[in-house]
Design an enzyme around this catalytic site. Structure first.
Site, mmCIF file in Angstrom:
data_model
loop_
_atom_site.group_PDB
_atom_site.id
_atom_site.type_symbol
_atom_site.label_atom_id
_atom_site.label_comp_id
_atom_site.label_asym_id
_atom_site.label_seq_id
_atom_site.Cartn_x
_atom_site.Cartn_y
_atom_site.Cartn_z
ATOM 1 N N SER A 108 -7.438 -0.692 -31.294
ATOM 2 C CA SER A 108 -8.710 -0.185 -30.785
ATOM 3 C C SER A 108 -8.635 0.097 -29.293
ATOM 4 O O SER A 108 -7.979 -0.615 -28.539
ATOM 5 C CB SER A 108 -9.810 -1.217 -31.050
ATOM 6 O OG SER A 108 -11.008 -0.866 -30.372
ATOM 7 N N TYR A 161 -11.820 6.253 -28.134
ATOM 8 C CA TYR A 161 -13.175 6.665 -27.789
ATOM 9 C C TYR A 161 -13.068 7.608 -26.596
ATOM 10 O O TYR A 161 -12.271 7.367 -25.677
ATOM 11 C CB TYR A 161 -14.044 5.468 -27.400
ATOM 12 C CG TYR A 161 -14.439 4.578 -28.552
ATOM 13 C CD1 TYR A 161 -15.324 5.017 -29.529
ATOM 14 C CD2 TYR A 161 -13.942 3.278 -28.658
ATOM 15 C CE1 TYR A 161 -15.694 4.201 -30.582
ATOM 16 C CE2 TYR A 161 -14.310 2.447 -29.702
ATOM 17 C CZ TYR A 161 -15.184 2.908 -30.658
ATOM 18 O OH TYR A 161 -15.544 2.100 -31.701
ATOM 19 N N THR A 200 -12.217 8.554 -32.906
ATOM 20 C CA THR A 200 -13.504 8.159 -33.485
ATOM 21 C C THR A 200 -14.574 9.158 -33.073
ATOM 22 O O THR A 200 -14.792 9.387 -31.880
ATOM 23 C CB THR A 200 -13.893 6.749 -33.037
ATOM 24 O OG1 THR A 200 -12.959 5.816 -33.590
ATOM 25 C CG2 THR A 200 -15.292 6.380 -33.515
ATOM 26 N N LYS A 246 -11.536 10.399 -37.296
ATOM 27 C CA LYS A 246 -12.065 9.201 -37.964
ATOM 28 C C LYS A 246 -13.593 9.203 -37.915
ATOM 29 O O LYS A 246 -14.186 9.189 -36.835
ATOM 30 C CB LYS A 246 -11.540 7.940 -37.287
ATOM 31 C CG LYS A 246 -12.018 6.632 -37.913
ATOM 32 C CD LYS A 246 -11.409 5.442 -37.182
ATOM 33 C CE LYS A 246 -11.822 4.129 -37.809
ATOM 34 N NZ LYS A 246 -13.258 3.839 -37.601
ATOM 35 N N HIS A 271 -17.739 3.768 -40.017
ATOM 36 C CA HIS A 271 -17.632 2.794 -38.921
ATOM 37 C C HIS A 271 -17.994 1.393 -39.393
ATOM 38 O O HIS A 271 -18.639 0.617 -38.687
ATOM 39 C CB HIS A 271 -18.542 3.207 -37.758
ATOM 40 C CG HIS A 271 -18.014 2.801 -36.407
ATOM 41 N ND1 HIS A 271 -17.520 3.701 -35.499
ATOM 42 C CD2 HIS A 271 -17.901 1.592 -35.806
ATOM 43 C CE1 HIS A 271 -17.137 3.073 -34.403
ATOM 44 N NE2 HIS A 271 -17.359 1.781 -34.569
#
EC number: 1.1.3.15
Length: 352
Positions: free
Chosen positions: A106, A129, A155, A230, A254
């Site tokens: 992440s 992100y 994402t 994603k 998510h």
């Protein structure tokens, strides 16, 4: 207590973790309808088992983006793992390597891309992100590339954080002894306390709400790594992902933490697979707890699945062999379904 399935880890985690931490990992958005539906939807898909087929030799190996892995089960990105255990992402990386599969780190990890790379060999993807400051994004992508990460999982469902009511009640924030390590040197690694959720405030201040399809193409100008989109749940967005140059699609809501009352990912999967028409691989993320769930996703066209909460709520770091054994046990239903490979599954399901 002997653990016999992945779901039992949640009860142990609830006993061991501080309430704020457990609620952050386990809860969903608003009414949590989608959180429950992510699991319940699997139970509406039934098997049509065949008999008298030689399954004495089972081959679960598969290839993802050109990388051979031992099974079609990979680790999804989950943030701030050191809240659960001091080893955090280190243990997850070692477990994935030992299991012969892929870990996705992440952006909001409590270990940096360089630190995770230092744990040893392994195939790793990086979840991204997109921050308002594109220089931060470009720097982070290049660091991941230099550290040996093999793909970017972009994402796309978080222009703002979902309304996670447990986090609001708990006034969630990252514990003071931890930082978002990838951003530590950029004055973006800490999370301020807030009147509701510290993470929601952080996202509101940093994440780019203008993110659009042109940014998928922009990413391709700053990295040679393949980009997985994603957060896709519809055929329309699957087609747009491919048009934008995505190398793969991850069907994800998510973990039901963003928009409530969207479909369970297993219910959205077939639509996305049909729209992709085999042009790119399609993966599933969300609700997977058993080998039967893996089987159903593969039968509906997924090239592989990602597990997030199921790994996060394990006792991270204490015995990463648990993770390897869990996956091996999870795949036993393929023996019981009398299949010798994982690429011949579609005639074996019915939906209630």
């Amino acid at each position: 207590m002997e653990i016999t399935n992945v779901s039992e880890y949640e009860g142990i985690a609830k006993q061991k973790l501080p309430k704020m931490v457990f609620d952050y990992y386990a809860s969903g958005a608003e009414d949590q309808w989608t959180l429950h539906e992510n699991r319940n939807a699997f139970s509406r898909i039934l098997f049509r088992p065949r008999i008298l087929i030689d399954v004495s030799k089972i081959d679960m190996a598969t290839t993802i983006l050109g990388f051979k892995i031992s099974m079609p089960i990979m680790i999804a990105p989950t943030a701030m793992q050191k809240m659960a255990h001091p080893e955090g992402e280190y243990a997850t990386a070692r477990a994935a390597s030992a299991a012969g599969t892929i870990m996705t780190l992440s952006s909001w990890a409590t270990s940096s891309v360089e630190e995770v790379a230092s744990t040893g060999p392994g195939i790793r993807f990086f979840q991204l992100y997109v921050y308002r400051d594109r220089n931060v994004v470009a720097q982070l992508v290049r660091r991941a590339e230099r550290a040996g990460f093999k793909a970017i999982a972009l994402t796309v469902d978080t222009p703002r954080l979902g309304r996670r009511e447990a986090d609001i009640k708990n006034r969630f924030t990252l514990p003071p002894f931890l930082t978002l390590k990838n951003f530590e040197g950029l004055d973006l690694g800490k999370m301020d306390e807030a009147n509701d959720s510290g993470l929601a405030s952080y996202v509101a201040g940093q994440i780019d709400r203008t993110l659009s399809w042109k940014d998928v193409k922009w990413l391709q100008t700053i990295t040679k790594l393949p980009i997985l989109v994603k957060g896709v749940l519809t055929a329309e967005d699957a087609r747009l992902s491919i048009q934008a140059g995505a190398a793969g699609i991850i069907v994800s809501n998510h973990g039901a933490r963003q928009l409530d009352y969207v479909p369970a990912t297993i219910m959205a999967l077939e639509e996305v697979v049909k729209a992709a028409q085999g042009r790119v691989p399609v993966f599933l993320d969300g609700g997977v707890r058993r080998g039967t769930d893996v089987f159903k996703a593969l039968a509906l066209g997924a090239s592989g699945i990602f597990i997030g909460r199921g790994c996060q709520l394990c006792d991270l770091g204490e015995n990463h062999g648990h993770l390897t054994g869990k996956w091996e046990n999870a795949l036993q239903p393929l023996d019981q379904m009398n299949l010798s490979r994982s690429n011949n599954l579609s005639p074996h399901l019915s939906v209630l």
